[in-house]
Motif scaffolding. Structure first.
Motif, PDB file in Angstrom:
ATOM      1  N   HIS A  32       0.825  -1.212   0.000  1.00  0.00           N
ATOM      2  CA  HIS A  32       0.000   0.000   0.000  1.00  0.00           C
ATOM      3  C   HIS A  32       0.860   1.263   0.000  1.00  0.00           C
ATOM      4  O   HIS A  32       0.377   2.351   0.306  1.00  0.00           O
ATOM      5  N   GLY A  33       2.129   1.090  -0.317  1.00  0.00           N
ATOM      6  CA  GLY A  33       3.016   2.242  -0.417  1.00  0.00           C
ATOM      7  C   GLY A  33       3.448   2.808   0.918  1.00  0.00           C
ATOM      8  O   GLY A  33       3.840   3.984   1.002  1.00  0.00           O
ATOM      9  N   ASP A  35       5.899   2.535   4.429  1.00  0.00           N
ATOM     10  CA  ASP A  35       7.153   2.021   4.977  1.00  0.00           C
ATOM     11  C   ASP A  35       6.982   1.873   6.490  1.00  0.00           C
ATOM     12  O   ASP A  35       7.258   2.798   7.254  1.00  0.00           O
TER      13      ASP A  35
END
Length: 226
Positions: A32-33, A35
């Motif tokens: 989902h992008g 980190d």
């Protein structure tokens, strides 16, 4: 006379496996992008627990768990853009029976209780189908009452009463066994049931009627000698 033992499920009979742990959050977050930092997981989970607010009438609410998981995602460094979708994916993982492992004491202790001709019930809050969960993990039980199917969550009295009715026993004839002081212990005692806390992490040394693993349960129930 004791006729039935009713168990909570998560962290009493079973625990989440790696697919629900910190590294899994990291992997799902990447999709989902996000980190996410696995090292922040435990702190984020505890903070989310502090903020968790049950429905005032303890109605089962999937949205509650998505919000709870979103708090964990944000606490691990997830930004607003993908946090919600990431949390929804993680919640769906809690519905997969293979993502859980039984504690080593679960099956042998249930077998021991059955040797004493006791009925066995399960009560659990959560999204999974509890009967399917019991079948998948070879838990020989006589009833399985999940909050999703029942509509109310622990500590609401009705979910305990549903299990008692299904088992055909009265309050004095049953004992509740679970790891949550609020949901399992206080919920059962409010109904008049005896409740035994499973304190695997030794967090509540002053709690009455406490065991640290299920192997101690037959003694606590007076079924075997010390």
């Amino acid at each position: 006379m004791l006729r039935a033992v009713i168990f909570d499920v998560d962290f009493t009979l079973s625990q989440p496996g790696p697919e629900l742990g910190p590294e899994a959050y990291r992997r799902v977050g990447l999709a989902h992008g996000l980190d996410l930092d696995p090292g922040q997981y435990e702190e984020a989970r505890l903070a989310a627990m502090e903020d968790l607010r049950s429905h005032p009438e303890f109605v089962h609410d999937e949205e509650l768990w998505v919000t709870f998981t979103e708090d964990i995602v944000r606490g691990m460094g997830g930004d607003a853009a993908g946090a919600r979708a990431c949390a929804a994916d993680m919640v769906r993982r809690w519905e997969i029976h293979e993502n859980f492992h039984l504690y080593d004491d679960a099956l042998p202790v249930i077998a021991s209780l059955r040797e004493h001709r006791l009925s066995i019930g399960l009560i659990s809050n959560g999204q999974r189908d509890l009967e399917e969960f019991a079948t998948h993990h070879q838990l020989r039980v006589d009833c399985a009452v999940g909050s999703k199917a029942h509509g109310r969550a622990k500590p609401h009295a009705s979910i305990f009463e549903c299990a008692l009715s299904t088992l055909g026993v009265t309050v004095p004839e049953a004992v509740m066994v679970g790891d949550s002081v609020k949901d399992d212990i206080e919920g059962a005692r409010a109904l008049g049931m005896r409740a035994i806390l499973v304190d695997r992490d030794d967090l509540y040394p002053g709690e009455r009627d406490r065991i640290t693993d299920l192997f101690q349960l037959p003694v606590a129930l007076g079924l075997t000698a010390v």
